[in-house]
Design a protein around this motif. Sequence first.
Motif, PDB file in Angstrom:
ATOM      1  N   LEU A   1       0.798  -1.257  -0.052  1.00  0.00           N
ATOM      2  CA  LEU A   1       0.041  -0.174  -0.062  1.00  0.00           C
ATOM      3  C   LEU A   1       0.945   1.239   0.076  1.00  0.00           C
ATOM      4  N   ARG A   2       0.174   2.358  -0.701  1.00  0.00           N
ATOM      5  CA  ARG A   2       1.202   3.465  -0.579  1.00  0.00           C
ATOM      6  C   ARG A   2       0.356   4.415   0.355  1.00  0.00           C
ATOM      7  N   VAL A   3       0.983   5.560   0.890  1.00  0.00           N
ATOM      8  CA  VAL A   3       0.578   6.382   1.872  1.00  0.00           C
ATOM      9  C   VAL A   3       0.435   7.914   1.450  1.00  0.00           C
ATOM     10  N   ILE A   4      -0.651   8.592   1.742  1.00  0.00           N
ATOM     11  CA  ILE A   4      -0.649   9.719   1.494  1.00  0.00           C
ATOM     12  C   ILE A   4      -0.752  10.543   2.832  1.00  0.00           C
ATOM     13  N   LEU A   5       0.260  11.388   3.207  1.00  0.00           N
ATOM     14  CA  LEU A   5       0.514  12.003   4.606  1.00  0.00           C
ATOM     15  C   LEU A   5      -0.074  13.296   4.561  1.00  0.00           C
ATOM     16  N   CYS A   6      -0.850  13.635   5.558  1.00  0.00           N
ATOM     17  CA  CYS A   6      -1.332  14.972   5.696  1.00  0.00           C
ATOM     18  C   CYS A   6      -1.146  15.515   7.240  1.00  0.00           C
TER      19      CYS A   6
END
Length: 326
Positions: free
Chosen positions: A89-94
């Motif tokens: 899985l890839r991660v979008i960090l906010c």
Amino acid sequence: MAKIKDVAEAAGVSPSTVSRVLCNGPVSDKVRKRVEAAMAELDYRPNMAARRLRSQHTDTIGLIVSDIRNPFFTAVSRAVEDEAYRNGLRVILCNTDENPDKEAMYLRLMQEERVTGVIFAPTRQTVGEIDPEALGFPVVMIDRASPDGSADAVVLDNRRAAAQLVTHLLSNGYRDIGGLFGNTSSTGMERHAGFVEAMQQAGLAAPARFAAPSVEAAEQAVSQWLAATPRPQALLVSNGVLLLGAVRALKAAGLRWPEDMALVGFDNDVWTDLLGDGLTVIEQPVGEIGRSAMAMLMERLEAPERSPRSVVLQGKLVVRGSSRAR
């Protein structure tokens, strides 16, 4: 450039079987390994845009934290990313800066991106308002849990950890103990509650002040406290960012710890072992928090209908010179 039918031909399977492998669908381990070997041999790169059109979600998760500058969230984010990568899985960090408006914006982004799920450290204002069903994806909360238990969560036993620090100070002869807590997170409120409870059980007052989650705000709050008389014999601080501000305030006032004021807090950041004889802290299991959150998210994807649950982890008291016996 290789296409999905080329992979299927090389692996001796149908294109639909290759698609199931790409989407982690039901195929045997033997077939999966054959397809993966063919993809590697052909240097096949899936068309992510096309996959998104065919699917209700992507192979991406969201990670929304309140302050990426806080070493606690940096360490947790690393653990989450490592586990996400291991699971393909890839991660979008906010980063929200404890701002509910930014939270709302990033949650909308997660819906637009059709993420598989979100790991989320919400603000105190919104922690009780998160509805995974309405959002359209599973949510695992970290560091803070919804009051009604409507979402999965991985948290520290904050009350017990704060009480541990109080008990340690009391055993070393301190009685006039003040507390500095963050004013935007439920974590700070829980640690404040543990502090008050432990002090009251000892028959003592529990003076406390609250500050915004920044080094500068903490420094200002502690400086004002030091200007008052009498000042506390010891100070308990609810996270590593505020603890650094407290250190700056003591140094600016020319005070030493523990000679002039004992100092204890949360988060075993690298610098806490480098000042004088070191600072006494509660070490949070940051790696375990990140790994547990990812594991819980994967469990939720496998069993969407199961009841929400919370994992409550324990901190470790690391005793150093800043709280030496009087």
